[in-house]
Design a protein around this motif. Sequence first.
Motif, PDB file in Angstrom:
ATOM      1  N   LEU A  66       0.861  -1.193   0.000  1.00  0.00           N
ATOM      2  CA  LEU A  66       0.000   0.000   0.000  1.00  0.00           C
ATOM      3  C   LEU A  66       0.892   1.235   0.000  1.00  0.00           C
ATOM      4  CD1 LEU A  66      -3.241   0.534   1.956  1.00  0.00           C
ATOM      5  CD2 LEU A  66      -1.496   2.286   2.110  1.00  0.00           C
ATOM      6  N   PHE A  67       1.955   1.169   0.811  1.00  0.00           N
ATOM      7  CA  PHE A  67       2.844   2.335   0.902  1.00  0.00           C
ATOM      8  C   PHE A  67       3.567   2.555  -0.434  1.00  0.00           C
ATOM      9  CE2 PHE A  67       5.046   5.578   3.040  1.00  0.00           C
ATOM     10  CZ  PHE A  67       6.369   5.546   2.619  1.00  0.00           C
ATOM     11  N   VAL A  68       3.916   1.425  -1.098  1.00  0.00           N
ATOM     12  CA  VAL A  68       4.605   1.559  -2.402  1.00  0.00           C
ATOM     13  C   VAL A  68       3.677   2.316  -3.365  1.00  0.00           C
ATOM     14  CG1 VAL A  68       5.402   0.285  -4.424  1.00  0.00           C
ATOM     15  CG2 VAL A  68       6.023  -0.495  -2.130  1.00  0.00           C
ATOM     16  N   GLY A  69       2.414   1.872  -3.428  1.00  0.00           N
ATOM     17  CA  GLY A  69       1.468   2.579  -4.296  1.00  0.00           C
ATOM     18  C   GLY A  69       1.311   4.009  -3.841  1.00  0.00           C
ATOM     19  N   TRP A  70       1.259   4.174  -2.527  1.00  0.00           N
ATOM     20  CA  TRP A  70       1.063   5.488  -1.897  1.00  0.00           C
ATOM     21  C   TRP A  70       2.097   6.488  -2.423  1.00  0.00           C
ATOM     22  CZ3 TRP A  70      -2.571   6.343   2.087  1.00  0.00           C
ATOM     23  CH2 TRP A  70      -2.429   7.509   2.821  1.00  0.00           C
ATOM     24  N   GLU A  71       3.389   6.073  -2.374  1.00  0.00           N
ATOM     25  CA  GLU A  71       4.446   6.999  -2.824  1.00  0.00           C
ATOM     26  C   GLU A  71       4.466   7.065  -4.356  1.00  0.00           C
ATOM     27  OE1 GLU A  71       8.151   7.588  -1.295  1.00  0.00           O
ATOM     28  OE2 GLU A  71       7.304   8.044   0.666  1.00  0.00           O
TER      29      GLU A  71
END
Lengths: 519, 631, 100, 482
Positions: free
Chosen positions: B150-155
């Motif tokens: 989720l964080f990868v997509g987030w950034e």
Amino acid sequence: MVSAVVFIPLCAALILLFIPREEEEITRRVAFGATVLTFLLSLLLLVEFQSDTADFQFVERFSWIEDFGIQYAVGIDGISLFLVLLTTLLMPLVILSSWDDIHKRVKEYLFFFLLLETGMIGTFVALDLFLFYVFWEVVLIPMSFLIGIWGGPRRIYAALKFLLYTMVGSLLMLVAILYLAYLHHAQYGTVTFDLLQLHKLTIPPETQIWLFAAFALSFAIKVPLFPLHTWLPDAHVEAPTGGSVILAGVLLKMGTYGFLRFAMPLFPAAAHAAVPVIMALAVIGIIYGALVAMVQPDLKKLVAYSSVSHLGFVMLGLFAFNVEGVEGALYQMLNHGLSTGALFFLVGVIYERRHTRLISDYGGLWKQVPVYAAVFLVVLLSSIGLPGLNGFVGEFLILLGAFGANPWAGVLGVSGVVLGAVYMLWMYQRVMFGPLRHVENTKLTDLSRREVAVFVPLLALMLVMGMYPKPFLIRMEKSVEATLARIQLARPLPDPTTPGVERAGDRDAIQEVSHSATD
Amino acid sequence: MEHSHAALATVHAVSYLRFIVLFPLLGVLFNIFAGPRVGRRAINLVSPGVVLLSFFFSFAALLQLPPGGALVDTVYTWITAGRLQVDFALRVDPLSATMILIVTGVGFLIHVYSTGYMAHDEDVARYFAYLNLFTASMLLLVLGDNLLLLFVGWEGVGLCSYLLIGFWYTDDEKASAGKKAFIVNRIGDAGFLLGIFLLFWSLGAKGVWTLSFAEIQTHAGLLAVETVTVICLLLFVGATGKSAQIPLYVWLPDAMAGPTPVSALIHAATMVTAGIYMIARLHFLYSMAPTALAVVAIVGALTAFFAATIALVQTDIKRVLAYSTVSQLGYMFLGLGVGAYSAGVFHLMTHAFFKALLFLGAGSVIHAMSDEQDIRRMGGLKTKMPITYGTFLVACLAIAGFPGLSGFFSKDLILEETVASPHGSVVLWLIGTLTAGLTAFYMFRLLFVTFWGETRAPHEVAHHIHESPTVMTMPLVLLAVLSFIGGYFTLVPFLAPVFGGHHPAHVSALVKYLPTVAGLAGIGLAYQMYVRDPAMAERVAQRYAAVYRLLLNKYYVDELYDRFVVQPVVAASQWLWRVWDTVIIDGTVNGTAQTVAANGLLLRLWQTGNVQVYALSFLLGAMVILGYYLW
Amino acid sequence: MVPISYHLVLSGVLFTIGVMGVLLRRNTIIIFMAIELMLNAVNLSFVALARHLGSLDGQLIVFFVMAVAAAEAAVGLAIILLVFRGRETVNADELNLLRW
Amino acid sequence: MITPPPVNWLSLLPGLILTVTGLLILFWDLWMKPEERRLLAWLGFIGFVAAGIVSVLLWGRNESAFNGMLALDAYALFFNVIFCVVGAMTILMSVHYLETVEIQPGEYYALLLFATVGMVVMAAATDLIVIFLGLETMSIAVYVLAGMWIRRLQSSEAALKYFLLGAFASGFFLYGIALLYGATGSVQLDKIATAATTGGVSSLFLVGIALLIVGFGFKVAAAPFHVWTPDVYEGAPTTVTAFMAVGVKAAAFAAFARVFLHTFGSLHAEWEGILWVLAVLTMTVGNITALVQRNIKRMLAYSSIAHAGYLLIAMVAGRDLGGAALLYYLVAYGVMTLGAFGVVLAVGRQGEPNEEVSDYIGLGLRYPVLGAAMTVFMLSLTGVPPLVGFTGKFYIFSAAVQAGYIWLAVLGVLNSVISAYYYIRVVVNMYMYEEGGKTIEALSARPALVTAILLAAVATVFMGVFPSASISLAKESFLPPG
């Protein structure tokens, strides 16, 4: 096989001496061929490397000076494998890039670089402290020459500063090494410098402190850790492009490698005592490096200070003393080598065309040199740790580990992530975006075929290491766990006052880790 | 109020989910490498095409979704370091199904719209590369099976918004808007990261080493409430950064510097909803931490009201919509904050439809007015751009909560839950209702000023105002239809398996209908001030000049940030570099060198050259040694 | 029989006079004479000690010392002459071409 | 008829060869035509080589001769080899040099040989007086050598200073011997040693030791007694300076070590404090003053003082640890310094002597071989691995650490860093500056000098990388106690 990797560059360097000076093209080809050959050999090492054992592989050992108990002992384990690969990868690229920008005294330039490569690889594979020290010092001389002869206007000051600064630290380390040998003589009757034997020493904590201090000073200068970093910007700004790439890409890692290989396992009690100090310095280094980088007018100085910040991260990871943090630190060493190496190549490209490093002289380059700008953007994103690229994996693991060891270190460390984005993007905007103000920039030519060839491997690796880091991490796992098990055994009783969310969970994890390592 | 621990969903392993993310990525590669060579027509076909393919796959996933279950596609193990084990796995459950449908659906329409909007921009390959990359990152964000993905997509979406905002990079001001967006997002992400670490280690302390949502949900009980509260607050910091809530909303208004379709897709429909999705995904954590929920609700309500007030006076068409988005996001957070997760997500969906429509409408207006964005120089477009006007009107009615349209259902559901749910409070409801009125007012102010009355545009601009081409108007119509009927797909039953069962809240009639009344009042007031008596707006502005100026300058928030955050940091780093680095550290280093050299000069004087002086020093040495021995 | 300490004290005094001569006088030749004086002081102590210890070595050593002193004198004076021919002075203070 | 006492001629053989060669040169020089002067050089060279070979052949013997006055043991032979090598190299270096500075070759080579005889006697002597005799024969010969460059006033001044202070110091030295004689009743080293261990150590004995330290301190150029060295080294002809810096210093240390490490080995506690101070003082003064020197010969003078300091550390480390380290480092120091002086000679010219450090600008680029050789010597003197200087320093510092003198090692290490600056500055001048710089005579015209430099360079690198052979030699030749 390891010795072959170490000494091929040296032989090539000697061969170079016999090639007449005017035959520049042949000299370059020989040098390039030698470095590529070394790279292929090191790939062979990678292929045959077993990732399920923590002890050293491809060990070659024969006696050198028996009177002092000194052996020529070299070997590779999870920790040093990728650092050697990083070195052998960057070298051919450096020589490839020097085709365009180095035209005076090419022979000496390549000679010193090949000598440098032998020194660097030797440092990473040496298992005998004396041999390590010899390679550690040998690296200094060619690097100082490279900065001193092919550098910028203040090159001599920078070269001398680099040499003397590092020499002070390393000579104190020499005394500590001698004392270790003496201790071994006192406890086991024989004088030896072999790392594995020295592991068996039982050193009283007080002596461990000053021994660790001597080692730590030498490595901290090299890393560079916060207060000892002022030589780095000078050395980087004055060094030729290839010099900066290797200086940032590999030489800085010798310091952190030294901590992980020698300082921490040999003096575990002292390492534990030093954790708060070094973590504090690392965090200061991260924030300080980022802040100062923000206001640099000179591109190379900016990248130099960014290295201070990145290496601050690596130190933070190392001294988290948990597998995640240390593996993150090791991984970040490789990432930093790739991203900062690429950054220096990029700066070198425009420096060769415009002969200025001031950010204010550039602006709006994207329109003029789109391919260059795109490559710059990808490298920049890897450097600030954007997920999907290699920087993120390293930074995330480091901060995760650091947070586990000491939440406040994690919190301050994370600020480095933000500051990193700030100075990099601000620089990128001033260089790439905005209108084409200076007329000279309109004559800039985009990347030549050879320059693209330099960046392709780096970019590919950044992507692969970002998307699929498992093969790298797996190979490091066993050695890191073994080293950590050694350090944890000497862990002082964790007094409840030190914050450390992971205290409870950590202990049982360590138990089963240490079982696996020792049995 | 849902009870948070739904039965664990039955999980089916599939292997086609990865293509949903892969197609846009292929689009990106196509645009980067083949784009410049292959010409505009191919790009206009391929880029929307890949998003359509993802839409079909998403739809297929929706159909194949087992009732109350989830589809999981584990591709490979991403990171294994010590106790951290993170797989690259994608998960579709009712929540993520809704999200991917919105992202791919609305995304596709916006891609089609962009082909028209960017018709005469020569750098279209780069534009669509970024747009496709954004879609891929957003899909990864919502499909990620663990917090790290989720964080990868987030950034990733943060990066794409940076690239797209600064798309017309030659203008310094636009480039710095992009930079501002990325940095503010990064501040939020820092908080998010800390939340992840704390979660990982506190769960680890209990022996559970994981970051995947399912395992977190099963073991959430082990954690102490205080730790969970801190985790939720940290994650919420990330959400405020991404979904532009107080205090990290400042980047959204400046993000209007990007092309309008970008604003529609990123700053209305998808990216800004990431924060809401994250909280919805971790609903079981938030429901364990009532204080965290309260904070979310309060921040949501305040932002809603705060942004609405600023929107009242803005003159740039896109800025009004930007602040409206911030306000509507506030509503969604309010919904989540009171525990009505499905209501929040429902409003997210409906908002995606009508806000995207509003932005695209504004885009077509700007397109027609040859890039004029100031509404004071518009007017009378009703007759010249009927379709845009019609669809714009539908969207305004929807957002104002006009009964029957989608906005009415989702917004009122939230407001009802604010009163009914144990976490809610009447004060929040009051703020919500007041904001509903304000929303209606500024939307219809925008409508009347832009479309009604006579054109105030200068002659040469006025005479070639014309309706946008069908490739732009067709998405408008589709979105209008969605905004109209969107309200009837109430997601509550559909999302029940994720958020647990939900019994409808029964509230008093006053609570149920007052927001609608407020909305209608807002519309009436706007009609009065801008159609019946145009001068009235001027008079009100004079009477409350101070308030007017305050609102116009956005409460001077940007200036405050600049004065108290940016300047001090830059000054500090100048000081650090000039004084600390060069003078103190370098000074000591060079100082030691100089002192040693100085001693050298001193010792050199010892060599006077006179033999007898040498003999004297010799004698002194001898006497010292003798003296040592005689004692 | 005169106790040995008297002799040693005398040779010590002589030695110190010699040293003072070297330090204070200007003319290099006088300096060289002072050095010879020091050597003779040592000879005295040798002879005294030889008698005191009743072994002949001391006496013998004196001859070596004298021989060496003679050789030194020859070479030394030659050098002083060389310096004089070059610089027309033997004053120790002026001979400071070589300094710091 | 007085039967001549049984004389152990073998012990004197190396000395005899040298003396005979010296005399031969003197006589042959009488009727030699000026242009044949070079032959004298080769005769001297052959003399040195012969003596060296003989010493090697005599290896392994351990006899004393002239009833206890001289010893023919590994220790003496080890030093003989060093002296002969130094002598031979000096001759190689001076073949061409003498013509440029118009020094009479005949007397020059003879004096070189006689000085070496003095050294051989000093190294082999086991009797204080014999040490004194050897010392004096060597010194007198070197006083003259220092003053032979008649063209230059500094040379005569240097000779004068060296003579006056040398005599002055030997006065103290002799006084020390006298007191020791008084305290122990003998001048034989082994008798003194037994007297030291058995009888109590009277104050007379201590004063005697102190005066010996003063005497040796002068010869070895230890700190307070070093003031003569820079002037004499700068004034004397460069080849003689090289000879003094290496040969004379080695001989002085030979006697110093034999007397203090063996004879007074048991009294280590008495004199190690003094030597500790002397070592630190010598290193620090030598290094720090060298920093600011502009004349390369003066700089090398201070550098030799500094290296005397390192050698004193070996002395402080005591007999079993420091002895072998001392011998090895002497060899290392000798090779490096000779090489460095060789390069200084190569750069020097008839017109202006090119002795300023700044004269070396751009040299490395125009004369790569010379530049590389000088870099090797400078780096080795700094103590950069893998050269012999580093291995030598490593050996000494490990001896010091094992003997417990940690702080001494730390100070030694810090001094190496200081020394790094002025050594590397020469290299910096040679490579890192482009503009200016002098041209020097073609090297091809001076084959002998070039061979000497190359020999030294190869030795510096080879002994550094593969030191085990020379280390075990040093260990073996350091006299087993008693």
